[in-house]
Design a protein around this motif. Structure first.
Motif, PDB file in Angstrom:
ATOM      1  N   SER A  19      32.864  80.424  53.196  1.00 30.59           N
ATOM      2  CA  SER A  19      33.547  79.593  52.203  1.00 30.59           C
ATOM      3  C   SER A  19      32.542  78.821  51.352  1.00 30.59           C
ATOM      4  O   SER A  19      32.676  78.746  50.119  1.00 30.59           O
ATOM      5  CB  SER A  19      34.500  78.639  52.914  1.00 30.59           C
ATOM      6  OG  SER A  19      35.125  77.800  51.987  1.00 30.59           O
ATOM      7  N   LYS A  20      31.523  78.254  51.980  1.00 40.11           N
ATOM      8  CA  LYS A  20      30.486  77.521  51.244  1.00 40.11           C
ATOM      9  C   LYS A  20      29.730  78.452  50.305  1.00 40.11           C
ATOM     10  O   LYS A  20      29.418  78.085  49.168  1.00 40.11           O
ATOM     11  CB  LYS A  20      29.510  76.852  52.223  1.00 40.11           C
ATOM     12  CG  LYS A  20      30.093  75.643  52.925  1.00 40.11           C
ATOM     13  CD  LYS A  20      29.078  75.038  53.884  1.00 40.11           C
ATOM     14  CE  LYS A  20      29.660  73.851  54.625  1.00 40.11           C
ATOM     15  NZ  LYS A  20      28.711  73.265  55.577  1.00 40.11           N
ATOM     16  N   ASN A  21      29.423  79.654  50.785  1.00 32.43           N
ATOM     17  CA  ASN A  21      28.701  80.618  49.945  1.00 32.43           C
ATOM     18  C   ASN A  21      29.540  81.053  48.744  1.00 32.43           C
ATOM     19  O   ASN A  21      29.018  81.185  47.631  1.00 32.43           O
ATOM     20  CB  ASN A  21      28.276  81.835  50.766  1.00 32.43           C
ATOM     21  CG  ASN A  21      27.156  81.512  51.736  1.00 32.43           C
ATOM     22  OD1 ASN A  21      26.444  80.528  51.581  1.00 32.43           O
ATOM     23  ND2 ASN A  21      27.003  82.331  52.760  1.00 32.43           N
ATOM     24  N   ILE A  22      30.834  81.259  48.955  1.00 38.14           N
ATOM     25  CA  ILE A  22      31.714  81.638  47.849  1.00 38.14           C
ATOM     26  C   ILE A  22      31.781  80.510  46.825  1.00 38.14           C
ATOM     27  O   ILE A  22      31.740  80.747  45.612  1.00 38.14           O
ATOM     28  CB  ILE A  22      33.118  82.024  48.368  1.00 38.14           C
ATOM     29  CG1 ILE A  22      33.046  83.353  49.107  1.00 38.14           C
ATOM     30  CG2 ILE A  22      34.135  82.078  47.231  1.00 38.14           C
ATOM     31  CD1 ILE A  22      34.326  83.742  49.818  1.00 38.14           C
ATOM     32  N   GLU A  23      31.851  79.281  47.302  1.00 40.79           N
ATOM     33  CA  GLU A  23      31.864  78.127  46.390  1.00 40.79           C
ATOM     34  C   GLU A  23      30.566  78.048  45.593  1.00 40.79           C
ATOM     35  O   GLU A  23      30.578  77.790  44.384  1.00 40.79           O
ATOM     36  CB  GLU A  23      32.081  76.837  47.173  1.00 40.79           C
ATOM     37  CG  GLU A  23      32.228  75.619  46.297  1.00 40.79           C
ATOM     38  CD  GLU A  23      32.489  74.337  47.089  1.00 40.79           C
ATOM     39  OE1 GLU A  23      32.384  73.260  46.477  1.00 40.79           O
ATOM     40  OE2 GLU A  23      32.791  74.421  48.291  1.00 40.79           O
ATOM     41  N   ALA A  24      29.435  78.303  46.253  1.00 38.38           N
ATOM     42  CA  ALA A  24      28.140  78.276  45.569  1.00 38.38           C
ATOM     43  C   ALA A  24      28.082  79.373  44.505  1.00 38.38           C
ATOM     44  O   ALA A  24      27.601  79.136  43.381  1.00 38.38           O
ATOM     45  CB  ALA A  24      27.000  78.440  46.576  1.00 38.38           C
ATOM     46  N   THR A  29      28.271  81.030  38.827  1.00 34.17           N
ATOM     47  CA  THR A  29      28.961  81.820  37.809  1.00 34.17           C
ATOM     48  C   THR A  29      29.434  80.934  36.665  1.00 34.17           C
ATOM     49  O   THR A  29      29.281  81.275  35.487  1.00 34.17           O
ATOM     50  CB  THR A  29      30.163  82.567  38.429  1.00 34.17           C
ATOM     51  OG1 THR A  29      29.689  83.407  39.478  1.00 34.17           O
ATOM     52  CG2 THR A  29      30.890  83.413  37.405  1.00 34.17           C
ATOM     53  N   HIS A  30      29.981  79.776  37.008  1.00 35.67           N
ATOM     54  CA  HIS A  30      30.447  78.827  35.986  1.00 35.67           C
ATOM     55  C   HIS A  30      29.276  78.341  35.129  1.00 35.67           C
ATOM     56  O   HIS A  30      29.369  78.280  33.898  1.00 35.67           O
ATOM     57  CB  HIS A  30      31.154  77.652  36.669  1.00 35.67           C
ATOM     58  CG  HIS A  30      31.686  76.635  35.717  1.00 35.67           C
ATOM     59  ND1 HIS A  30      32.784  76.860  34.913  1.00 35.67           N
ATOM     60  CD2 HIS A  30      31.272  75.383  35.425  1.00 35.67           C
ATOM     61  CE1 HIS A  30      33.009  75.796  34.168  1.00 35.67           C
ATOM     62  NE2 HIS A  30      32.112  74.882  34.468  1.00 35.67           N
TER      63      HIS A  30
END
Length: 84
Positions: A19-24, A29-30
Motif C-alpha cells: 500500500s505504501k509503495n502504491i501511494e509512493a 506519477t502526479h
C-alpha cells in the motif's frame, strides 16, 4: 496456532508495504504529470518568443556589404541602431 498468527502478521505487514509503495508510485506519477504540464507551458512560451523574434528580425535584411536594409535601419557592431 502460532504459525497461522505469524503468517497472518507477515501478510498484513506485506500488504501495508505494498500500500505504501502504491501511494509512493501515485505521488511520483502526479509529480511527473505536473512536470510535463510545466514543460508544455515552457515550450509554448518559447514558441511564442521564437515567433516574436522572427517577426522582429524579419525587418532586417543583411547583405555582404552591410548596406541594403529593408527597414532603413542598420545595426552597428556596438549594437546601436541607426537610420540609413
Amino acid at each position: 496456532s502460532m504459525q497461522v498468527a505469524a503468517a497472518s502478521e507477515e501478510q498484513s505487514s506485506a500488504a501495508e508495504q505494498i500500500s505504501k509503495n502504491i501511494e509512493a508510485i501515485s505521488n511520483v506519477t502526479h509529480e511527473s504529470a505536473e512536470g510535463v504540464q510545466q514543460i508544455a507551458g515552457a515550450a509554448e512560451d518559447l514558441n511564442k518568443l521564437t515567433v516574436n523574434l522572427q517577426q522582429l528580425t524579419s525587418q532586417f535584411k543583411i547583405d555582404g556589404a552591410g548596406g541594403n536594409h529593408k527597414s532603413g535601419l542598420a545595426v552597428r557592431a556596438n549594437g546601436a541602431i541607426v537610420r540609413n
